[in-house]
Design a protein around this motif. Structure first.
Motif, PDB file in Angstrom:
ATOM      1  N   LYS A   1       7.121   5.959  55.974  1.00 31.51           N
ATOM      2  CA  LYS A   1       7.578   5.689  57.339  1.00 31.51           C
ATOM      3  C   LYS A   1       9.028   6.109  57.545  1.00 31.51           C
ATOM      4  O   LYS A   1       9.454   6.373  58.677  1.00 31.51           O
ATOM      5  CB  LYS A   1       7.444   4.192  57.661  1.00 31.51           C
ATOM      6  CG  LYS A   1       6.051   3.723  57.945  1.00 31.51           C
ATOM      7  CD  LYS A   1       6.016   2.218  58.153  1.00 31.51           C
ATOM      8  CE  LYS A   1       6.823   1.763  59.353  1.00 31.51           C
ATOM      9  NZ  LYS A   1       6.678   0.309  59.602  1.00 31.51           N
ATOM     10  N   PHE A   2       9.783   6.185  56.449  1.00 30.79           N
ATOM     11  CA  PHE A   2      11.213   6.477  56.550  1.00 30.79           C
ATOM     12  C   PHE A   2      11.560   7.848  55.975  1.00 30.79           C
ATOM     13  O   PHE A   2      12.694   8.099  55.587  1.00 30.79           O
ATOM     14  CB  PHE A   2      12.009   5.363  55.863  1.00 30.79           C
ATOM     15  CG  PHE A   2      11.927   4.050  56.592  1.00 30.79           C
ATOM     16  CD1 PHE A   2      12.885   3.693  57.514  1.00 30.79           C
ATOM     17  CD2 PHE A   2      10.848   3.195  56.394  1.00 30.79           C
ATOM     18  CE1 PHE A   2      12.801   2.497  58.214  1.00 30.79           C
ATOM     19  CE2 PHE A   2      10.743   1.994  57.079  1.00 30.79           C
ATOM     20  CZ  PHE A   2      11.723   1.647  58.004  1.00 30.79           C
ATOM     21  N   ASP A   3      10.577   8.755  55.978  1.00 31.64           N
ATOM     22  CA  ASP A   3      10.809  10.122  55.504  1.00 31.64           C
ATOM     23  C   ASP A   3      11.916  10.821  56.294  1.00 31.64           C
ATOM     24  O   ASP A   3      12.569  11.734  55.775  1.00 31.64           O
ATOM     25  CB  ASP A   3       9.526  10.942  55.604  1.00 31.64           C
ATOM     26  CG  ASP A   3       8.594  10.725  54.415  1.00 31.64           C
ATOM     27  OD1 ASP A   3       9.050  10.157  53.404  1.00 31.64           O
ATOM     28  OD2 ASP A   3       7.413  11.121  54.503  1.00 31.64           O
TER      29      ASP A   3
ATOM     30  N   GLN B   1      16.559   5.586  51.886  1.00 30.37           N
ATOM     31  CA  GLN B   1      15.199   5.565  52.431  1.00 30.37           C
ATOM     32  C   GLN B   1      14.389   4.427  51.824  1.00 30.37           C
ATOM     33  O   GLN B   1      13.714   3.669  52.547  1.00 30.37           O
ATOM     34  CB  GLN B   1      14.497   6.904  52.148  1.00 30.37           C
ATOM     35  CG  GLN B   1      13.044   6.931  52.599  1.00 30.37           C
ATOM     36  CD  GLN B   1      12.358   8.247  52.284  1.00 30.37           C
ATOM     37  OE1 GLN B   1      13.003   9.235  51.937  1.00 30.37           O
ATOM     38  NE2 GLN B   1      11.032   8.273  52.406  1.00 30.37           N
ATOM     39  N   THR B   2      14.437   4.290  50.517  1.00 22.34           N
ATOM     40  CA  THR B   2      13.648   3.246  49.855  1.00 22.34           C
ATOM     41  C   THR B   2      14.119   1.861  50.270  1.00 22.34           C
ATOM     42  O   THR B   2      13.302   0.962  50.532  1.00 22.34           O
ATOM     43  CB  THR B   2      13.749   3.393  48.323  1.00 22.34           C
ATOM     44  OG1 THR B   2      13.452   4.744  47.964  1.00 22.34           O
ATOM     45  CG2 THR B   2      12.778   2.462  47.633  1.00 22.34           C
ATOM     46  N   TYR B   3      15.440   1.679  50.347  1.00 23.09           N
ATOM     47  CA  TYR B   3      15.991   0.375  50.723  1.00 23.09           C
ATOM     48  C   TYR B   3      15.508  -0.021  52.123  1.00 23.09           C
ATOM     49  O   TYR B   3      15.036  -1.151  52.342  1.00 23.09           O
ATOM     50  CB  TYR B   3      17.518   0.436  50.668  1.00 23.09           C
ATOM     51  CG  TYR B   3      18.209  -0.886  50.829  1.00 23.09           C
ATOM     52  CD1 TYR B   3      18.651  -1.608  49.721  1.00 23.09           C
ATOM     53  CD2 TYR B   3      18.439  -1.430  52.093  1.00 23.09           C
ATOM     54  CE1 TYR B   3      19.300  -2.832  49.868  1.00 23.09           C
ATOM     55  CE2 TYR B   3      19.083  -2.639  52.252  1.00 23.09           C
ATOM     56  CZ  TYR B   3      19.513  -3.341  51.129  1.00 23.09           C
ATOM     57  OH  TYR B   3      20.149  -4.549  51.276  1.00 23.09           O
ATOM     58  N   HIS B   4      15.612   0.902  53.093  1.00 29.20           N
ATOM     59  CA  HIS B   4      15.183   0.575  54.459  1.00 29.20           C
ATOM     60  C   HIS B   4      13.681   0.321  54.517  1.00 29.20           C
ATOM     61  O   HIS B   4      13.220  -0.524  55.295  1.00 29.20           O
ATOM     62  CB  HIS B   4      15.569   1.698  55.409  1.00 29.20           C
ATOM     63  CG  HIS B   4      17.032   1.741  55.732  1.00 29.20           C
ATOM     64  ND1 HIS B   4      17.742   0.640  56.121  1.00 29.20           N
ATOM     65  CD2 HIS B   4      17.928   2.763  55.705  1.00 29.20           C
ATOM     66  CE1 HIS B   4      19.004   0.958  56.328  1.00 29.20           C
ATOM     67  NE2 HIS B   4      19.144   2.251  56.081  1.00 29.20           N
ATOM     68  N   ALA B   5      12.912   1.033  53.704  1.00 30.35           N
ATOM     69  CA  ALA B   5      11.468   0.798  53.666  1.00 30.35           C
ATOM     70  C   ALA B   5      11.165  -0.595  53.130  1.00 30.35           C
ATOM     71  O   ALA B   5      10.257  -1.284  53.623  1.00 30.35           O
ATOM     72  CB  ALA B   5      10.796   1.866  52.807  1.00 30.35           C
ATOM     73  N   MET B   6      11.902  -1.024  52.119  1.00 34.20           N
ATOM     74  CA  MET B   6      11.710  -2.365  51.562  1.00 34.20           C
ATOM     75  C   MET B   6      12.052  -3.438  52.587  1.00 34.20           C
ATOM     76  O   MET B   6      11.341  -4.444  52.723  1.00 34.20           O
ATOM     77  CB  MET B   6      12.567  -2.523  50.301  1.00 34.20           C
ATOM     78  CG  MET B   6      12.138  -1.625  49.146  1.00 34.20           C
ATOM     79  SD  MET B   6      13.344  -1.575  47.799  1.00 34.20           S
ATOM     80  CE  MET B   6      13.116  -3.225  47.088  1.00 34.20           C
TER      81      MET B   6
END
Length: 608
Positions: A318-320, A333-338
């Protein structure tokens, strides 16, 4: 994925008869070599009773004092504690909004609740969690981030990591007020004895991990004799012990999205074994099974957003759109996805409360345990813009955190407001004790000559009866070489004073970390890096007016010497009250129990 267990028949567990009609349950006697089979039988008997009431001798047998509840009805209380959640990673703190921050459910709760604008905690994990559970400033309970296998056998009260044995947990207070008490997620407030577990602190059911962090996909943390150990403990449905069958298994290597992982037979079925999926299911099941006529106290502490940065594919993708400006390993990206995953879980829990008809009489308390980690050149993914510094520092970015109170219990007059009075994480201890009709005074601790609680009740603030905060100052603790606790700062009114070496003395931008991030600013840790421009010495002190300068750009120490003198004197007096027991060192019995009694799971290791 059931780990291999070993059965050594060298000792047995002694269990007294449990009469479910009784007000008390038996005391369990074990040794460090009690085998897993007998240990689980014993804990099952204990938990069967505990489902009705806490066991006989709980909290040293101290009986809590009941008082008049602070509100006409006792609300359900849901306390949500996010981990390492950055100030700028929270929707209500982004103006203008950015598509990188997608927290619609948290935003909705803030819009219908009270945004706590000056809510303070400790600068890292375990002290904050110890403070919340015990109602004390960390300088009076635990200022250190020690591993839970630390033990000093010469001190049976305080010779452990985290909370001393004889301090009363908030769940014990709530249980005394008639609440059903449950805890899920990260504990990080002790492990050594049965008194140090969530159950020992008053939670009737729980699923949690003990350490600062574990792997989201395998639930492993550390190793004993080069063999990985799982950190996941369960107390539910009449059984307490290792959460066998809930942990996931992965191939020899797995990426951040768990590409080679599969859930345990009783684990997370929604996201392929993701730990915060496991905890979310436990929370939803607890709400579904709860009798709404009983008041509920649910403490939910997701692993998110603490390292390691791991999240299911669906959320990562979703945050690509962040990838082109992100660091090479996509930490932002991973942090915001979490964060988005956790926000969705909050939405599910909120909806479950509404479906159950409980939301209108629910108080939701939300906080982060510290500021976002911005160290290591941004590889932890968080951002505290525009605040200075981050986790591990006493700058505002390390100790001033995202927080709010919401739910139907908040009166309409207070919904959608911002509260600017001082509040701390440990003030919720007295607040919800008063709502439960229980005296927050810790009599058991007093009998053991331990520090009293530092908690101020915020009930009048929540209900709009008096908007002047009862809290006027906040001592800011720190850890020193040799595991020594001291005080290095103080907030009093609008003024904040800091002393000694201060690292992470810089600011992040609105999209930190990114592809151009290349800084040593958030890597320093004191005098070891004297050439680092973001390591400064506050000597004798640095002084800031937080009302006029919340981002701590202007040191007023040279302009306000009289205020510096006053606050240094106050800080000196507070420093005399710090709590500094000898907590000991790593105890090999923790690994012995993990390997020989728990089937390669972490758990209590000091008995009785």
């Amino acid at each position: 994925a059931r780990p291999r267990s070993r059965d050594h028949n060298s000792h047995t567990a002694t269990i007294a008869h449990c009469d479910p009609r009784s007000d008390h349950c038996p005391v369990l006697m074990m040794t460090a070599t009690t085998p897993l089979r007998l240990l689980l039988v014993a804990l099952a008997v204990m938990s069967t009773c505990a489902a009705l009431s806490l066991p006989q001798g709980h909290n040293g047998g101290v009986r809590e004092t009941l008082i008049e509840p602070a509100a006409p009805t006792k609300p359900h209380v849901v306390f949500i504690l996010f981990d390492d959640y950055g100030w700028a990673n929270f929707g209500p703190h982004r103006d203008p909004p950015t598509p990188e921050i997608q927290t619609p459910h948290l935003d909705e709760l803030v819009a219908s609740g009270i945004l706590m604008d000056k809510h303070y905690v400790y600068k890292f994990c375990s002290p904050t969690r110890s403070a919340i559970q015990s109602g004390r400033n960390p300088i009076h309970v635990n200022n250190l981030n020690l591993a839970p296998d630390v033990h000093n056998p010469k001190d049976p009260v305080s010779g452990f990591a985290a909370i001393p044995r004889n301090m009363t947990g908030i769940a014990t207070k709530m249980a005394a007020g008639g609440y059903k008490t449950h805890m899920f997620g990260k504990w990080d407030a002790g492990m050594a004895t049965l008194d140090h577990t969530p159950h020992g602190r008053g939670y009737m059911t729980s699923m949690h991990y003990f350490h600062h962090a574990n792997d989201y996909w395998t639930q492993m943390c550390g190793a004993c004799n080069k063999h990985g150990v799982v950190d996941l403990w369960l107390n539910r449905d009449g059984k307490e012990g290792p959460a066998l069958g809930y942990n996931s298994t992965c191939g020899n290597q797995h990426n951040a999205t768990g590409d080679t992982c599969r859930p345990g037979p009783m684990g997370d079925k929604w996201w392929g074994g993701y730990e915060d999926g496991i905890f979310q299911e436990q929370v939803l099941e607890t709400i579904h099974e709860h009798d709404p006529t009983d008041p509920l106290f649910l403490f939910w502490a997701p692993h998110i957003v603490h390292a390691p940065l791991q999240v299911p594919d669906e959320y990562y993708e979703k945050f690509d759109f962040i990838a082109p400006t992100d660091k090479p390993k996509h930490q932002r990206q991973t942090y915001h996805a979490m964060v988005n995953f956790a926000d969705a879980a909050v939405g599910n829990v909120t909806q479950a409360l509404k479906n159950k008809g409980m939301f209108q009489n629910t108080l939701i308390i939300f906080s982060s345990d510290n500021g976002g980690p911005v160290y290591a050149n941004g590889t932890a993914g968080a951002n505290n813009y525009p605040l200075r510094g981050g986790k591990m520092s006493n700058w505002e970015g390390g100790v001033r955190v995202n927080a709010f109170a919401s739910g139907g219990f908040i009166p309409e007059s207070q919904r959608g407001t911002k509260y600017e009075g001082l509040v701390t994480g440990w003030d919720w201890y007295a607040t919800i004790s008063h709502l439960a009709g229980v005296d927050p005074t810790d009599h058991r601790a007093a009998a053991a000559n331990l520090p009293p609680i530092d908690s101020h009740s915020m009930v009048d603030v929540l209900l709009g009866r008096n908007l002047t905060s009862p809290r006027t100052e906040i001592p800011l603790g720190t850890d020193s070489p040799g595991n020594y606790s001291t005080v290095s700062g103080l907030i009093r009114g609008d003024w904040k004073i800091l002393t000694g070496w201060m690292h992470q003395s810089g600011w992040q931008g609105p999209h930190y970390p990114n592809s151009t991030t290349n800084t040593r600013c958030f890597s320093g840790n004191g005098p070891a890096e004297p050439k680092n421009p973001c390591v400064i010495m506050c000597k004798p002190a640095c002084l800031f007016n937080l009302k006029e300068d919340p981002t701590e750009h202007n040191d007023l120490a040279s302009e306000k010497p009289e205020i510096v003198t006053e606050l240094l004197g106050a800080l000196e007096q507070v420093a005399k009250t710090t709590f500094n027991p000898d907590r000991g060192h790593t105890d090999p019995k923790a690994c012995h129990m993990a390997e020989n009694s728990y089937g390669n799971f972490w758990g209590p290791f000091v008995f009785p």
